[in-house]
Design a protein around this motif. Structure first.
Motif, short mmCIF file in Angstrom:
data_model
loop_
_atom_site.label_atom_id
_atom_site.label_comp_id
_atom_site.label_asym_id
_atom_site.label_seq_id
_atom_site.Cartn_x
_atom_site.Cartn_y
_atom_site.Cartn_z
N TYR A 32 0.85 -1.21 0.00
CA TYR A 32 0.00 0.00 0.00
C TYR A 32 0.89 1.27 0.00
O TYR A 32 0.64 2.22 -0.74
N ARG B 119 2.17 1.71 -3.49
CA ARG B 119 1.09 2.14 -4.41
C ARG B 119 0.85 3.63 -4.28
O ARG B 119 0.68 4.34 -5.27
N ASN C 61 1.44 6.49 -7.22
CA ASN C 61 0.35 7.41 -7.59
C ASN C 61 0.76 8.87 -7.40
O ASN C 61 0.44 9.72 -8.22
N ALA D 97 -4.92 4.20 -4.09
CA ALA D 97 -4.03 3.17 -3.53
C ALA D 97 -4.71 2.36 -2.44
O ALA D 97 -4.16 1.35 -1.98
N GLN E 100 -8.31 -1.91 -5.07
CA GLN E 100 -7.36 -2.74 -5.82
C GLN E 100 -8.09 -3.82 -6.62
O GLN E 100 -9.15 -4.29 -6.21
#
Lengths: 214, 214
Positions: A13, A16, A20, A205, A210
């Motif tokens: 996480y 991610r 981003n 994220a 997901q």
């Protein structure tokens, strides 16, 4: 770029969010931590990351592991939207906040440890939860103390731009909330969390967003 | 520079090695983790590091915490004898190795966790040792797998110059040996450990050489 990820992995996480924030495209390769006895333990994934932990990043064939090392690598190789401050003291502060999460909180409350408490140690679900509440509470109190006393804390962990420390704070708060931990004692942490949660980079994220979310 | 340290603290030991590798003078300020109910928990030390953990560095009034953040700061502000490689992939590799120790091994076998196992959880000395052997063994196997498979491994963790990853490897091996963990399954780790142990920077940072050693 390929990111080996699991929707609920706190460390994946973090990466991610960083991807981003930098506006970088990537392909998500889901590795299911519970299915098939833990897909991260299979030989196929160990060839990517011998630690058998998530996340791992494949950048054009170069294999990287450890979320904080991956985020620093992304920041060095894709300098747009920097995730670390320009000054050495600022960088040290942001790294220390990130490491408070990554070294002092998360390792004690992650899946492999909780499984060991219930399996080999034979502790009850109640004692397991007590363990999580204790260590996450201790760690959040540290984070709160660092953030609350320092004038460098702004809308985010360091000033008014989200960075490496915020990439760590938000997944740890998500994790704490999954365990119903009372966060009222950590108002600075929660103020920063709310500011992050309003940004698309953090929203996209989130585990629930997901492709492998359940 | 003042380093808040305890002779047996694995994280303080990392920073002592880094300071020595760079040839930097510092004043050691001992903080006794067991005496007076733990001197790290006292208000005086919490003013230095609100996390109440070692080490902390005072660089001309600037207070830094978290061993890896401190070492990166030293490397950025005192670039002589660099502790990280010049290329981004090399830095990512060295940071990942360091974080394997700092995130995946050490947090599970440090003093506060072992005290919690015996205190609040009421586990026996035997079960506590089983816990240490399990997690340190898992972590050493990860480190060995990363080091053994990678052609970048040299006399030290990355090439033939000691750096950040070696600053972490050596204290973790010291810690493992204190618990009589059999290290035969980790030949690359132990080869690098032996190469480090021959260098004055590592010798002088050893717990037994500290002013507060017991």
């Amino acid at each position: 770029m390929k990111l080996y990820t699991y929707f609920r992995s706190s460390a994946a996480y973090r990466v991610r969010i960083a991807l981003n924030l930098k506006g970088l495209d990537y392909e998500a390769v889901p590795v299911h931590l519970l299915r098939n006895g833990g897909e991260q333990l299979a030989e196929a994934y160990r060839a990517v990351n011998p630690s058998a932990l998530l996340p791992a990043l494949d950048d054009d064939g170069a294999l990287l592991s450890q979320s904080l090392a991956i985020i620093e690598y992304l920041d060095e190789t894709r300098p747009l939207a920097p995730l670390l401050p320009a000054d050495a003291l600022g960088r040290a502060r942001v790294r220390a906040l990130a490491q408070t999460v990554a070294c002092d909180i998360h390792p004690l409350a992650n899946l492999r440890v909780l499984k060991y408490l219930k399996g080999p140690l034979g502790l009850s679900e109640e004692v397991k939860l007590q363990w999580v509440v204790h260590w996450v509470g201790e760690g959040m109190a540290m984070l709160e103390a660092h953030l609350a006393r320092d004038p460098h804390t702004g809308r985010f962990c360091h000033g008014d731009t989200p960075g490496l420390a915020d990439c760590c704070l938000v997944p740890q708060v998500f994790n704490a909330q999954r365990f119903d931990i009372d966060m009222a004692a950590y108002p600075t942490v929660m103020r920063i969390h709310a500011n992050c949660a309003a940004l698309p980079a953090f929203v996209q994220a989130h585990p629930a967003q997901q492709p492998d979310a359940e």
